[in-house]
Design an enzyme around this catalytic site. Structure first.
Site, PDB file in Angstrom:
ATOM      1  N   ASP A 299       0.869  -1.180   0.000  1.00  0.00           N
ATOM      2  CA  ASP A 299       0.000   0.000   0.000  1.00  0.00           C
ATOM      3  C   ASP A 299       0.902   1.225   0.000  1.00  0.00           C
ATOM      4  O   ASP A 299       2.080   1.148   0.361  1.00  0.00           O
ATOM      5  CB  ASP A 299      -0.934  -0.007   1.202  1.00  0.00           C
ATOM      6  CG  ASP A 299      -2.060   1.016   1.105  1.00  0.00           C
ATOM      7  OD1 ASP A 299      -2.123   1.751   0.106  1.00  0.00           O
ATOM      8  OD2 ASP A 299      -2.877   1.079   2.052  1.00  0.00           O
ATOM      9  N   HIS A 300       0.333   2.359  -0.393  1.00  0.00           N
ATOM     10  CA  HIS A 300       1.084   3.612  -0.413  1.00  0.00           C
ATOM     11  C   HIS A 300       0.895   4.351   0.909  1.00  0.00           C
ATOM     12  O   HIS A 300      -0.249   4.634   1.297  1.00  0.00           O
ATOM     13  CB  HIS A 300       0.588   4.507  -1.545  1.00  0.00           C
ATOM     14  CG  HIS A 300       0.832   3.959  -2.913  1.00  0.00           C
ATOM     15  ND1 HIS A 300      -0.163   3.896  -3.877  1.00  0.00           N
ATOM     16  CD2 HIS A 300       1.944   3.446  -3.487  1.00  0.00           C
ATOM     17  CE1 HIS A 300       0.340   3.377  -4.988  1.00  0.00           C
ATOM     18  NE2 HIS A 300       1.607   3.093  -4.779  1.00  0.00           N
ATOM     19  N   PHE A 453      -5.433   3.926   0.876  1.00  0.00           N
ATOM     20  CA  PHE A 453      -6.464   2.899   0.655  1.00  0.00           C
ATOM     21  C   PHE A 453      -6.148   2.065  -0.588  1.00  0.00           C
ATOM     22  O   PHE A 453      -7.061   1.651  -1.310  1.00  0.00           O
ATOM     23  CB  PHE A 453      -7.874   3.486   0.517  1.00  0.00           C
ATOM     24  CG  PHE A 453      -8.199   4.656   1.402  1.00  0.00           C
ATOM     25  CD1 PHE A 453      -7.704   4.738   2.694  1.00  0.00           C
ATOM     26  CD2 PHE A 453      -9.018   5.671   0.945  1.00  0.00           C
ATOM     27  CE1 PHE A 453      -8.016   5.814   3.518  1.00  0.00           C
ATOM     28  CE2 PHE A 453      -9.336   6.751   1.758  1.00  0.00           C
ATOM     29  CZ  PHE A 453      -8.834   6.826   3.044  1.00  0.00           C
ATOM     30  N   HIS A 454      -4.866   1.785  -0.837  1.00  0.00           N
ATOM     31  CA  HIS A 454      -4.455   1.092  -2.063  1.00  0.00           C
ATOM     32  C   HIS A 454      -3.956  -0.322  -1.776  1.00  0.00           C
ATOM     33  O   HIS A 454      -2.974  -0.768  -2.367  1.00  0.00           O
ATOM     34  CB  HIS A 454      -3.364   1.894  -2.767  1.00  0.00           C
ATOM     35  CG  HIS A 454      -3.831   3.214  -3.297  1.00  0.00           C
ATOM     36  ND1 HIS A 454      -2.953   4.192  -3.727  1.00  0.00           N
ATOM     37  CD2 HIS A 454      -5.074   3.728  -3.460  1.00  0.00           C
ATOM     38  CE1 HIS A 454      -3.642   5.244  -4.127  1.00  0.00           C
ATOM     39  NE2 HIS A 454      -4.937   4.985  -3.981  1.00  0.00           N
ATOM     40  N   THR A 455      -4.611  -1.043  -0.888  1.00  0.00           N
ATOM     41  CA  THR A 455      -4.187  -2.401  -0.541  1.00  0.00           C
ATOM     42  C   THR A 455      -4.145  -3.277  -1.793  1.00  0.00           C
ATOM     43  O   THR A 455      -5.104  -3.321  -2.558  1.00  0.00           O
ATOM     44  CB  THR A 455      -5.164  -3.015   0.472  1.00  0.00           C
ATOM     45  OG1 THR A 455      -5.427  -2.059   1.498  1.00  0.00           O
ATOM     46  CG2 THR A 455      -4.583  -4.280   1.078  1.00  0.00           C
TER      47      THR A 455
END
Length: 528
Positions: A299-300, A453-455
Site C-alpha cells: 500500500d502507499h 487505501f491502495h491495498t
C-alpha cells in the site's frame, strides 16, 4: 437485474465473486459478450445512499455502513497506531466510496510488472485496456480513450487551493501537465476524476446500469461468498450465504474472484488454497499449496497532512474536495516520480495531530505520500470462518528509503507554501508549525503516516514460487478459476489503484469471452 433468492438459477456461464471495481467491469463486459453472469456482492445496492453520487461527500462514507471497517495492525514505525483502511461494502465496492481519482501511474510501472514475471503486462500491452475503459473529456488520443464506460473529467472550475498548487509548482520549476495520464506524469496537473457533471461516475454507472433489464446479467446483493466448489480438481462454482442459508451455485465456464486484496486471499485460504503451514494453523485441510497467498501486501503511505490556515474563506467544497496533484522524484536517478501530493479543501489530520493546532476557520492542506514505497507486508487470517478477524500488516516505513523520502516531502510542501501562489492565500503552517529538523521530521512522518487505501498484491501474478496467478490471471494449478482485482498486482503502481484494477478486469473479461488463455500455465503445485 437485481435478484432475490427465488430468482436465483442453479448455474450461470460465469460467476463473479465481488461487485467492486474489478467485478463490475468483468460482469458488464461478459454480459455484452452474450454470456450469462451472476455477480455476487456482500453489501447492499448503492441506490439507497445519496452520498455515493455526490462527488464532494465521499469522505462521509468512510467508516459508515458502506465500509467494511478494516484496519491495519499497529506497526513500530507508525508509533503503534491502528490505521483504518476504508473498503467499499456496497454495489460498486470502493469505486462507490473512493475519491474518484483516475491515475494510471507511470508507464514504467507496467514494464516493471513484465520484468518481474508478469509477461505481457508491459505498458504497450496494457494501454489498449486503459483506453477501452475511458471516456476522457479531451477525446481520443494515442494515450487516452473516448466513448468507454467510465467518464473521466477534470475540475471545470478548480478550487483556489487547486489553482495555487499548480501555480506554485510552476514557480518552483516543475512542468504543468495538460493531462496527469500523459506520457510522463512528473509535474502538476488537475486531477482526473470519475465524474460526470459534478456527480460520481462509478463502475456501477459505467458497466452495470447499462444492462438493467438484460436477462443475461443477475446482480445478487447481500450475499457473502463462503468457499469455492471443486470437482476433479476444477473450480466449478461457489458456496455463498443467502437469506440465512447456504447456496451452491455453479459456473458452466469460469469463476472469477474480484473480492479485493483482502477477501480474495481469505476466500482462497478458507477453500484450502494457500501456505500449508498457515492452513494447518487455522485447521483447514490443504487442497493446494500456494505459499504466496496473503503475502506481498503493498500500500502507499500517506501523510495526513501538511495543514495551513488561509487569510480568508476559500469557498465551498468543489469536485472531490481536492482537484490538483503533483508528482516528483525524491532523489535523482529514479526512473519515475516516487512522491505524490494532492490538495485538500479543508483540514486533513489524524486525531492526535489535529489536537496540536486550531484547525477551525479557513484551513486547507497539501498532503504528500509515497507512491514508490518499498515496504511490503502480509495478510494473516486469525480464524477459519468468514467473520473471523484478519490481521493486515503493511509494514509501513519499515524501509529506511521510505522514511527518508517522506521526510523530504515535508520540506517540499513547505517550500511550495512560500511561493507567490500560496502567499496570495495567506498560507501559514499549522501542522507542522513550521520547518522541522531531521529528528522532528522523522517523528512527524511516524505520527502522520496513514494510507491511500491502495491495498494490493496479496495474490501476486507471475511464474515464481510465490506467484498465485499466472500472466493470464488463472490461479496456478486450478482450472476454471481466475482473479481480477488488486490482489494480482506484483508491484503496486505509482498511482491510485482504481485505474489499473479496471484495466486488469477489462483484460480478464476479454480472455474469458474469447475462451482463453484458459489453461493454467504452471502446474508445479500438487494437491495434498
Amino acid at each position: 437485474m437485481l435478484a432475490d433468492a427465488d430468482a436465483l438459477k442453479p448455474a450461470y456461464d460465469v460467476l463473479v465473486a465481488g461487485a467492486g471495481t474489478g467485478g463490475c467491469v468483468v460482469a458488464g463486459r461478459l454480459t455484452e459478450a452474450g454470456l450469462s453472469v451472476l455477480l455476487i456482492e456482500a453489501g447492499p445496492p448503492s441506490d439507497g445512499h445519496p452520498a455515493i453520487a455526490d462527488a464532494g461527500a465521499w469522505a462521509s462514507l468512510l467508516g459508515g455502513p458502506c465500509d467494511w471497517g478494516l484496519s491495519y495492525a499497529p506497526g513500530p514505525y507508525v508509533d503503534g497506531r491502528i490505521i483504518a483502511i476504508p473498503r467499499g461494502k456496497v454495489l460498486g465496492g470502493s469505486s462507490s466510496i473512493n475519491a474518484m481519482l483516475w491515475n494510471r501511474g507511470h508507464p514504467s510501472d507496467y514494464d516493471g510488472w513484465a520484468e518481474s514475471g508478469a509477461v505481457g503486462w508491459d505498458f504497450a500491452s496494457v494501454l489498449p485496456y486503459f483506453r477501452r475503459a475511458e471516456d476522457w473529456e479531451g477525446g481520443e488520443t494515442p494515450l487516452r480513450g473516448a466513448g468507454g464506460p467510465l467518464r473521466i473529467e477534470t475540475p471545470p472550475d478548480p478550487h483556489p487551493v487547486a489553482r495555487a498548487l499548480i501555480a506554485a509548482a510552476a514557480e518552483k520549476g516543475w512542468p504543468v501537465l495538460a493531462d496527469a495520464n500523459g506520457p510522463d506524469n512528473e509535474g502538476a496537473a488537475l486531477a482526473n476524476l470519475n465524474m460526470r457533471d459534478g456527480r460520481r461516475w462509478s463502475v456501477v454507472d459505467g458497466y452495470i446500469r447499462p444492462h438493467a433489464g438484460n436477462p443475461r446479467l443477475t446482480v445478487l446483493t447481500g450475499s457473502t461468498v463462503l468457499s469455492l466448489l471443486f470437482e476433479a480438481g476444477r473450480c466449478v462454482g461457489l458456496r455463498h450465504a443467502l437469506d440465512g442459508r447456504v447456496v451452491e451455485t455453479r459456473a458452466g465456464h469460469e469463476t472469477v474472484l474480484a473480492l479485493g486484496a483482502v477477501e480474495t486471499p481469505c476466500l482462497l485460504m478458507r477453500s484450502g488454497i494457500g501456505d500449508p503451514a498457515e492452513l494447518a494453523r487455522l485447521g483447514i485441510p490443504t487442497r493446494l499449496g500456494l505459499p504466496g497467498v496473503g503475502r506481498n501486501l503493498q500500500d502507499h503511505p500517506l501523510l495526513m497532512g501538511i495543514n495551513f490556515s488561509a487569510r480568508a474563506p476559500l469557498g465551498p467544497v468543489r469536485d472531490n474536495g481536492g482537484g490538483a496533484l503533483l508528482n516528483w522524484r525524491s532523489r535523482d536517478g529514479l526512473a519515475a516520480p516516487d512522491l505524490h501530493a494532492f490538495v485538500v479543501q479543508g483540514p486533513h489530520a489524524g486525531p492526535d495531530l489535529a489536537a496540536t493546532a486550531d484547525l477551525t476557520g479557513p484551513v486547507f492542506a497539501v498532503s504528500p505520500g509515497l507512491m514508490g514505497s518499498k515496504s511490503v507486508g502480509y495478510l494473516r487470517m486469525e480464524g477459519p470462518e468468514p467473520g473471523d478477524p484478519v490481521t493486515l500488516q503493511p509494514h509501513y516505513l519499515a524501509e529506511a528509503s521510505d522514511r527518508a523520502a517522506l521526510s523530504s516531502s515535508v520540506d517540499t510542501i513547505l517550500d511550495l507554501a512560500e511561493t507567490a501562489a500560496f502567499r496570495a492565500l495567506g498560507a501559514a503552517p499549522l501542522i507542522p508549525h513550521g520547518r522541522l529538523g531531521q529528528a522532528e521530521s522523522e517523528r512527524f512522518v511516524r505520527a502522520a503516516c496513514s494510507t491511500f487505501f491502495h491495498t494490493s498484491g496479496t495474490c501476486a501474478m507471475g511464474v515464481g514460487s510465490e506467484a498465485v496467478v499466472d500472466p493470464a490471471l488463472n490461479l496456478h494449478g486450478v482450472p476454471g478459476l481466475r482473479i481480477a482485482d488488486a490482489s494480482v498486482m506484483p508491484i503496486i503502481p505509482t498511482g491510485n489503484t482504481q485505474a489499473p484494477v479496471v484495466m486488469i478486469a477489462e483484460r480478464a473479461a476479454e480472455w474469458i469471452a474469447q475462451g482463453g488463455p484458459g489453461k493454467p500455465r504452471d502446474t508445479r503445485m500438487e494437491r495434498a
